[in-house]
Design a protein around this motif. Structure first.
Motif, PDB file in Angstrom:
ATOM      1  N   TYR A  79       0.871  -1.274  -0.077  1.00  0.00           N
ATOM      2  CA  TYR A  79       0.071  -0.056  -0.066  1.00  0.00           C
ATOM      3  C   TYR A  79       0.910   1.368  -0.098  1.00  0.00           C
ATOM      4  O   TYR A  79       0.340   2.438   0.154  1.00  0.00           O
ATOM      5  CB  TYR A  79      -0.829   0.082   1.238  1.00  0.00           C
ATOM      6  CG  TYR A  79      -1.986  -1.123   1.144  1.00  0.00           C
ATOM      7  CD1 TYR A  79      -2.750  -0.937   0.407  1.00  0.00           C
ATOM      8  CD2 TYR A  79      -1.935  -2.299   1.924  1.00  0.00           C
ATOM      9  CE1 TYR A  79      -4.015  -2.039   0.154  1.00  0.00           C
ATOM     10  CE2 TYR A  79      -3.017  -3.217   1.976  1.00  0.00           C
ATOM     11  CZ  TYR A  79      -4.065  -3.086   0.947  1.00  0.00           C
ATOM     12  OH  TYR A  79      -4.924  -4.103   0.873  1.00  0.00           O
ATOM     13  N   LYS A  82      -0.486   4.651  -1.529  1.00  0.00           N
ATOM     14  CA  LYS A  82      -1.714   4.966  -1.076  1.00  0.00           C
ATOM     15  C   LYS A  82      -1.604   6.165  -0.112  1.00  0.00           C
ATOM     16  O   LYS A  82      -2.311   7.100  -0.062  1.00  0.00           O
ATOM     17  CB  LYS A  82      -2.449   3.909  -0.332  1.00  0.00           C
ATOM     18  CG  LYS A  82      -2.680   2.794  -1.113  1.00  0.00           C
ATOM     19  CD  LYS A  82      -3.859   2.768  -2.082  1.00  0.00           C
ATOM     20  CE  LYS A  82      -4.072   1.384  -2.633  1.00  0.00           C
ATOM     21  NZ  LYS A  82      -4.725   1.357  -3.827  1.00  0.00           N
ATOM     22  N   HIS A 104      -6.470   5.379  -4.871  1.00  0.00           N
ATOM     23  CA  HIS A 104      -7.422   4.617  -4.069  1.00  0.00           C
ATOM     24  C   HIS A 104      -8.643   4.283  -4.754  1.00  0.00           C
ATOM     25  O   HIS A 104      -9.130   4.881  -5.702  1.00  0.00           O
ATOM     26  CB  HIS A 104      -7.785   5.714  -2.859  1.00  0.00           C
ATOM     27  CG  HIS A 104      -6.986   5.978  -1.987  1.00  0.00           C
ATOM     28  ND1 HIS A 104      -6.648   5.281  -0.763  1.00  0.00           N
ATOM     29  CD2 HIS A 104      -5.725   6.716  -2.026  1.00  0.00           C
ATOM     30  CE1 HIS A 104      -5.512   5.740  -0.003  1.00  0.00           C
ATOM     31  NE2 HIS A 104      -5.057   6.418  -0.762  1.00  0.00           N
ATOM     32  N   ARG A 109      -8.588  -2.895  -2.650  1.00  0.00           N
ATOM     33  CA  ARG A 109      -7.917  -3.008  -1.322  1.00  0.00           C
ATOM     34  C   ARG A 109      -8.683  -3.957  -0.430  1.00  0.00           C
ATOM     35  O   ARG A 109      -9.908  -4.058  -0.565  1.00  0.00           O
ATOM     36  CB  ARG A 109      -7.519  -1.398  -0.947  1.00  0.00           C
ATOM     37  CG  ARG A 109      -8.978  -0.829  -0.783  1.00  0.00           C
ATOM     38  CD  ARG A 109      -9.851  -1.274   0.417  1.00  0.00           C
ATOM     39  NE  ARG A 109     -11.155  -0.320   0.520  1.00  0.00           N
ATOM     40  CZ  ARG A 109     -12.193  -0.740   0.924  1.00  0.00           C
ATOM     41  NH1 ARG A 109     -12.552  -2.131   1.181  1.00  0.00           N
ATOM     42  NH2 ARG A 109     -13.258  -0.070   1.148  1.00  0.00           N
TER      43      ARG A 109
END
Length: 224
Positions: A79, A82, A104, A109
């Motif tokens: 991640y 992000k 995103h 996710r």
């Protein structure tokens, strides 16, 4: 810019510190210093409410394994596009968490893993605070190339919950930059989840000149 911190009553701080001594033996790992206690008092208003909130945070930190999150390389690597804690600070010395919204999507996710990554970022940024000078954070949401498919309401709900319950008064300012016109509909939903104090810390920045009041634009990543 930096807001004036509401002063904490010295007697209330003393009372809270006395209560903290009572749990020190049972919870030697509790991480609260005077600055942390003041934040809880400002957020939760009374000594009793602040103390109960601290107990809940201590329990959550232990059960969630907060101090071990930096060892979870899989989640960090998965991640790392992000959000990022920047090396640079804003104009008043706050650590900056930069979030490129275009990366995103609720469809790609795992909400539990991404929430752990958010906690990792909050921990990393909080450790960079110069507590004696400024003990709160700058969060930047960059909405460049944002589309509605990037809108992940659950992640935002989790972030708001974390900030209100376990990182109270850590948010100094939240900058929203490059917001498209249609984001106003999303913001109407999000604002309904915020208390008045938190909502007052959210600033829409509409130009690079305005952004310069808060930070140097060149420090924002171009590789995410």
């Amino acid at each position: 810019m930096a807001e004036e911190q509401k002063p904490v009553n010295a007697e209330e701080l003393k009372q809270l510190k006395e209560r903290m001594k009572l749990i020190a033996d049972a919870d030697p790992a509790q991480y609260h210093n005077d600055f942390s206690l003041k934040r809880y008092l400002r957020a939760f208003k009374t000594v009793d409410s602040a103390f109960q909130a601290i107990l809940k945070t201590n329990k959550w930190r232990a059960e969630y394994g907060v101090t071990e999150l930096h060892e979870n390389k899989d989640i960090i690597e998965k991640y790392n596009n992000k959000a990022r804690v920047l090396r640079h600070r804003d104009m008043v010395g706050r650590p900056i968490i930069y979030i490129p919204a275009k990366n995103h999507s609720s469809s790609d996710r795992d909400i539990d893993d991404l929430t752990k990554f958010i906690v990792y970022c909050l921990e990393d940024a909080s450790k960079k605070c110069f507590e004696e000078v400024v003990d709160n954070l700058c969060i930047v949401f960059d909405l460049n190339n944002f589309t509605l498919s990037c809108m992940d309401y659950q992640v935002l709900k989790n972030l708001i919950w974390l900030l209100s319950r376990h990182y109270p008064e850590r948010l100094g300012v939240c900058l929203i930059i490059n917001a498209p016109t249609f984001f106003s509909g999303c913001w109407a939903v999000i604002k309904g989840w915020l208390d008045e104090n938190t909502a007052s810390k959210v600033t829409f920045v509409n130009s690079e000149m305005d952004l310069c009041q808060y930070l140097i634009p060149d420090i924002l990543p171009t590789d995410m």
